[in-house]
Design a protein around this motif. Structure first.
Motif, PDB file in Angstrom:
ATOM      1  N   SER A 198      49.490  60.171  97.898  1.00 45.10           N
ATOM      2  CA  SER A 198      49.061  58.927  97.265  1.00 45.10           C
ATOM      3  C   SER A 198      50.221  58.141  96.680  1.00 45.10           C
ATOM      4  N   GLY A 199      51.401  58.768  96.573  1.00 42.57           N
ATOM      5  CA  GLY A 199      52.550  58.104  95.967  1.00 42.57           C
ATOM      6  C   GLY A 199      52.503  58.088  94.457  1.00 42.57           C
ATOM      7  N   ILE A 200      51.514  58.780  93.892  1.00 41.60           N
ATOM      8  CA  ILE A 200      51.355  58.822  92.432  1.00 41.60           C
ATOM      9  C   ILE A 200      51.231  60.271  91.981  1.00 41.60           C
ATOM     10  N   ALA A 201      51.964  60.621  90.951  1.00 42.82           N
ATOM     11  CA  ALA A 201      51.878  61.953  90.352  1.00 42.82           C
ATOM     12  C   ALA A 201      51.610  61.800  88.860  1.00 42.82           C
ATOM     13  N   TRP A 202      50.884  62.758  88.303  1.00 41.91           N
ATOM     14  CA  TRP A 202      50.536  62.717  86.885  1.00 41.91           C
ATOM     15  C   TRP A 202      51.248  63.849  86.161  1.00 41.91           C
ATOM     16  N   VAL A 203      52.012  63.488  85.163  1.00 39.82           N
ATOM     17  CA  VAL A 203      52.756  64.465  84.369  1.00 39.82           C
ATOM     18  C   VAL A 203      52.064  64.605  83.020  1.00 39.82           C
ATOM     19  N   GLY A 204      51.491  65.769  82.772  1.00 40.78           N
ATOM     20  CA  GLY A 204      50.839  66.036  81.502  1.00 40.78           C
ATOM     21  C   GLY A 204      51.705  66.912  80.626  1.00 40.78           C
ATOM     22  N   ILE A 205      51.130  67.450  79.581  1.00 42.38           N
ATOM     23  CA  ILE A 205      51.896  68.332  78.700  1.00 42.38           C
ATOM     24  C   ILE A 205      51.695  69.799  79.072  1.00 42.38           C
ATOM     25  N   TRP A 206      50.745  70.074  79.966  1.00 37.18           N
ATOM     26  CA  TRP A 206      50.507  71.447  80.396  1.00 37.18           C
ATOM     27  C   TRP A 206      50.797  71.642  81.884  1.00 37.18           C
ATOM     28  N   SER A 230      48.796  74.128  98.597  1.00 37.23           N
ATOM     29  CA  SER A 230      48.504  75.169  97.615  1.00 37.23           C
ATOM     30  C   SER A 230      47.138  75.776  97.889  1.00 37.23           C
ATOM     31  N   PRO A 231      47.051  77.063  98.138  1.00 34.71           N
ATOM     32  CA  PRO A 231      45.742  77.701  98.341  1.00 34.71           C
ATOM     33  C   PRO A 231      44.858  77.530  97.110  1.00 34.71           C
ATOM     34  N   GLY A 232      43.626  77.194  97.339  1.00 30.09           N
ATOM     35  CA  GLY A 232      42.705  76.988  96.230  1.00 30.09           C
ATOM     36  C   GLY A 232      42.559  75.540  95.842  1.00 30.09           C
ATOM     37  N   TYR A 233      43.496  74.686  96.238  1.00 27.08           N
ATOM     38  CA  TYR A 233      43.411  73.266  95.972  1.00 27.08           C
ATOM     39  C   TYR A 233      43.326  72.543  97.320  1.00 27.08           C
ATOM     40  N   LYS A 234      42.283  71.798  97.530  1.00 33.34           N
ATOM     41  CA  LYS A 234      42.106  71.116  98.808  1.00 33.34           C
ATOM     42  C   LYS A 234      43.012  69.901  98.920  1.00 33.34           C
ATOM     43  N   GLU A 235      42.898  68.985  97.946  1.00 37.05           N
ATOM     44  CA  GLU A 235      43.717  67.796  98.017  1.00 37.05           C
ATOM     45  C   GLU A 235      44.554  67.592  96.757  1.00 37.05           C
ATOM     46  N   GLN A 236      44.155  68.195  95.662  1.00 40.47           N
ATOM     47  CA  GLN A 236      44.925  68.031  94.432  1.00 40.47           C
ATOM     48  C   GLN A 236      45.760  69.277  94.184  1.00 40.47           C
ATOM     49  N   PHE A 237      47.040  69.075  94.080  1.00 38.15           N
ATOM     50  CA  PHE A 237      47.954  70.168  93.800  1.00 38.15           C
ATOM     51  C   PHE A 237      48.411  70.072  92.355  1.00 38.15           C
ATOM     52  N   CYS A 238      48.308  71.154  91.612  1.00 42.43           N
ATOM     53  CA  CYS A 238      48.740  71.185  90.211  1.00 42.43           C
ATOM     54  C   CYS A 238      49.659  72.377  89.995  1.00 42.43           C
ATOM     55  N   GLU A 272      47.058  62.889  82.504  1.00 44.92           N
ATOM     56  CA  GLU A 272      47.753  61.612  82.696  1.00 44.92           C
ATOM     57  C   GLU A 272      48.475  61.181  81.426  1.00 44.92           C
ATOM     58  N   TRP A 273      49.554  61.863  81.084  1.00 44.75           N
ATOM     59  CA  TRP A 273      50.422  61.414  79.996  1.00 44.75           C
ATOM     60  C   TRP A 273      51.459  60.431  80.546  1.00 44.75           C
ATOM     61  N   ARG A 274      52.072  60.815  81.643  1.00 44.70           N
ATOM     62  CA  ARG A 274      53.053  59.954  82.294  1.00 44.70           C
ATOM     63  C   ARG A 274      52.670  59.839  83.774  1.00 44.70           C
ATOM     64  N   VAL A 275      52.510  58.625  84.244  1.00 45.15           N
ATOM     65  CA  VAL A 275      52.119  58.373  85.632  1.00 45.15           C
ATOM     66  C   VAL A 275      53.370  57.979  86.407  1.00 45.15           C
ATOM     67  N   TRP A 276      53.706  58.818  87.376  1.00 46.75           N
ATOM     68  CA  TRP A 276      54.905  58.576  88.187  1.00 46.75           C
ATOM     69  C   TRP A 276      54.532  57.925  89.514  1.00 46.75           C
ATOM     70  N   HIS A 277      55.314  56.907  89.893  1.00 49.33           N
ATOM     71  CA  HIS A 277      55.183  56.290  91.209  1.00 49.33           C
ATOM     72  C   HIS A 277      56.403  56.699  92.032  1.00 49.33           C
ATOM     73  N   VAL A 278      56.149  57.366  93.153  1.00 49.29           N
ATOM     74  CA  VAL A 278      57.240  57.876  93.987  1.00 49.29           C
ATOM     75  C   VAL A 278      57.203  57.198  95.357  1.00 49.29           C
ATOM     76  N   ASP A 279      58.380  57.149  95.990  1.00 43.87           N
ATOM     77  CA  ASP A 279      58.442  56.479  97.298  1.00 43.87           C
ATOM     78  C   ASP A 279      58.262  57.436  98.464  1.00 43.87           C
ATOM     79  N   ASN A 280      58.494  58.725  98.257  1.00 40.95           N
ATOM     80  CA  ASN A 280      58.339  59.712  99.327  1.00 40.95           C
ATOM     81  C   ASN A 280      56.910  60.255  99.308  1.00 40.95           C
ATOM     82  N   THR A 281      56.135  59.878 100.305  1.00 49.07           N
ATOM     83  CA  THR A 281      54.726  60.285 100.341  1.00 49.07           C
ATOM     84  C   THR A 281      54.477  61.410 101.345  1.00 49.07           C
TER      85      THR A 281
END
Length: 209
Positions: A43-51, A62-70, A29-38
């Motif tokens: 959740s309408g929220i994305a987390w932009v980190g440095i990695w 994404s296979p291997g991720y149930k609800e969180q996609f990275c 959670e370096w930059r927290v994005w709020h998006v309108d297209n859900t």
């Protein structure tokens, strides 16, 4: 020993600052994005980190991720802004340099508490430690300030289509990593100042150079 209280405090603060620097590297959670297209970002929220960039999705895209996609950033992604790549390099340097500062301070304190009276040796350890602390603090300050500036100006990122991210958010805010990084900067800079302030007592006749 009575003259090295600040240097002992420098070691304590430097240790905490170095740990916080390392922690900030791992926080997404370096930059927290709020998006309108859900549709995908449920959740309408994305987390932009440095990695990597992450968000919650109920589409199991994404296979291997149930609800969180990275999606991890690649060195070949020219669309990733410079402040993110700068943060990767500078924080790695800060972690290494801060560790050198802790090591130098440990050797200086070891000589003090073991009664070693070599003025030049002890002073150099604390001077080197202070220099490394300040260098580490500045290495953290640059990416933290740069990314905070990007957040305040709501700057966009042209993510590749494979990231499933919009190019710009409706709004964005600073994530948890930025205040953690700010605290790390303050502690590392204070450690450097305390370490550089050491003055060897000149009252003993046994002092050797």
């Amino acid at each position: 020993v009575s003259t090295s209280h600040l240097q002992l405090a420098a070691f304590a603060l430097g240790t905490v600052g170095w740990i916080l620097c390392t922690v900030s590297m791992g926080i997404v959670e370096w930059r927290v994005w709020h998006v309108d297209n859900t549709t995908i970002i449920s959740s309408g929220i994305a987390w932009v980190g440095i990695w990597k960039v992450c968000f919650i999705s109920y589409l199991h895209i994404s296979p291997g991720y149930k609800e969180q996609f990275c999606h991890k950033f690649s060195g070949y992604d020219s669309s990733i802004p410079h402040e993110i790549y700068a943060a990767q390099g500078l924080l790695l340097i800060a972690m290494f340099v801060g560790l050198l500062g802790l090591t130098a301070t440990i050797f200086g304190l070891r000589n003090v508490y073991m009664g070693v009276t070599r003025k030049t040796l002890i002073t150099r350890f604390f001077l080197v430690g202070g220099f490394f602390y300040i260098s580490a603090g500045l290495c953290v300050l640059v990416p933290v300030s740069w990314n905070f500036y990007s957040v305040m100006h709501n700057q966009s990122i042209a993510f590749p289509p494979s990231y499933y991210m919009p190019s710009s958010p409706v709004a964005q805010e600073a994530g948890a990593a930025i205040p953690v990084g700010i605290v790390a900067v303050i502690l590392l800079l204070l450690s450097g100042i305390f370490s550089l302030s050491y003055r060897f007592p000149a009252t003993s006749n046994t002092i050797t150079k």
